[in-house]
Design a protein around this motif. Structure first.
Motif, PDB file in Angstrom:
ATOM      1  N   VAL A 151      60.351  14.602  27.332  1.00  0.00           N
ATOM      2  CA  VAL A 151      59.711  14.023  28.503  1.00  0.00           C
ATOM      3  C   VAL A 151      58.545  14.916  28.938  1.00  0.00           C
ATOM      4  N   VAL A 152      57.365  14.332  29.043  1.00  0.00           N
ATOM      5  CA  VAL A 152      56.192  15.071  29.504  1.00  0.00           C
ATOM      6  C   VAL A 152      56.178  15.017  31.025  1.00  0.00           C
ATOM      7  N   VAL A 153      56.171  16.191  31.657  1.00  0.00           N
ATOM      8  CA  VAL A 153      56.164  16.244  33.117  1.00  0.00           C
ATOM      9  C   VAL A 153      54.826  16.710  33.667  1.00  0.00           C
ATOM     10  N   GLY A 154      53.912  17.067  32.797  1.00  0.00           N
ATOM     11  CA  GLY A 154      52.591  17.508  33.234  1.00  0.00           C
ATOM     12  C   GLY A 154      51.818  18.072  32.060  1.00  0.00           C
ATOM     13  N   THR A 155      50.579  18.430  32.328  1.00  0.00           N
ATOM     14  CA  THR A 155      49.744  19.053  31.307  1.00  0.00           C
ATOM     15  C   THR A 155      49.060  20.269  31.924  1.00  0.00           C
ATOM     16  N   VAL A 156      48.660  21.193  31.089  1.00  0.00           N
ATOM     17  CA  VAL A 156      47.961  22.395  31.537  1.00  0.00           C
ATOM     18  C   VAL A 156      46.471  22.155  31.372  1.00  0.00           C
ATOM     19  N   GLY A 157      45.742  22.218  32.467  1.00  0.00           N
ATOM     20  CA  GLY A 157      44.294  22.026  32.424  1.00  0.00           C
ATOM     21  C   GLY A 157      43.561  23.298  32.057  1.00  0.00           C
ATOM     22  N   GLU A 158      43.991  24.428  32.611  1.00  0.00           N
ATOM     23  CA  GLU A 158      43.404  25.736  32.341  1.00  0.00           C
ATOM     24  C   GLU A 158      44.498  26.772  32.477  1.00  0.00           C
TER      25      GLU A 158
END
Length: 142
Positions: free
Chosen positions: A6-13
């Motif tokens: 399950v993807v709960v978010g992504t890292v932008g930087e």
């Protein structure tokens, strides 16, 4: 679907801050270990007058300290860039301590972390009068 899929978010930087309370560097990628990002907050500055570690929580030095940037060269050498045209120094360059001491107005040492830091940070927090009306009554008056 398993919970690990399950993807709960992504890292932008993602940034690394080699010296506590200084600006850091943007990383294209990194690894993580039990201590977090390798090289993050590896160093701190100690005020040699009182023995405490400097922190941006101390208003009289915060602007100067936060104006410095630290990072690593490809060979793993930590460097510090002082604000404006204050120069860039390797962490083991003896001129770095003189430049930082002049900028911050106190004699400093650059130390590698590793020990306990409980109660050793220099900071200014306003005194709180327990008899004064409580701002957060639900927390101060049980």
């Amino acid at each position: 679907m398993a919970a690990m899929d399950v993807v709960v978010g992504t890292v932008g930087e993602i940034h690394r801050y080699p010296v506590k309370s200084m600006a850091g560097e943007l990383l294209a990628s990194t690894s993580l270990d039990a201590g977090g990002i390798p090289g993050d907050r590896t160093f701190a500055l100690r005020n040699m007058d009182n023995g405490k570690l400097l922190s941006a929580k101390l208003p009289r030095i915060a602007r100067s300290l936060l104006g410095c940037t630290a990072g690593y060269d490809a060979d793993g050498t930590c460097w510090v860039q002082l604000p404006g045209d204050g120069g860039r120094f390797a962490s083991d360059d003896p001129q770095l301590l003189a430049a930082l001491s002049g900028l911050l107005g106190c004699q400093v040492a650059l130390e590698r972390g590793g020990g306990s830091t409980a109660g050793v940070y220099e900071s200014d927090w306003p005194a709180i009068d327990a008899a004064a009306p409580a701002f957060r009554a639900n927390l101060l008056r049980l």
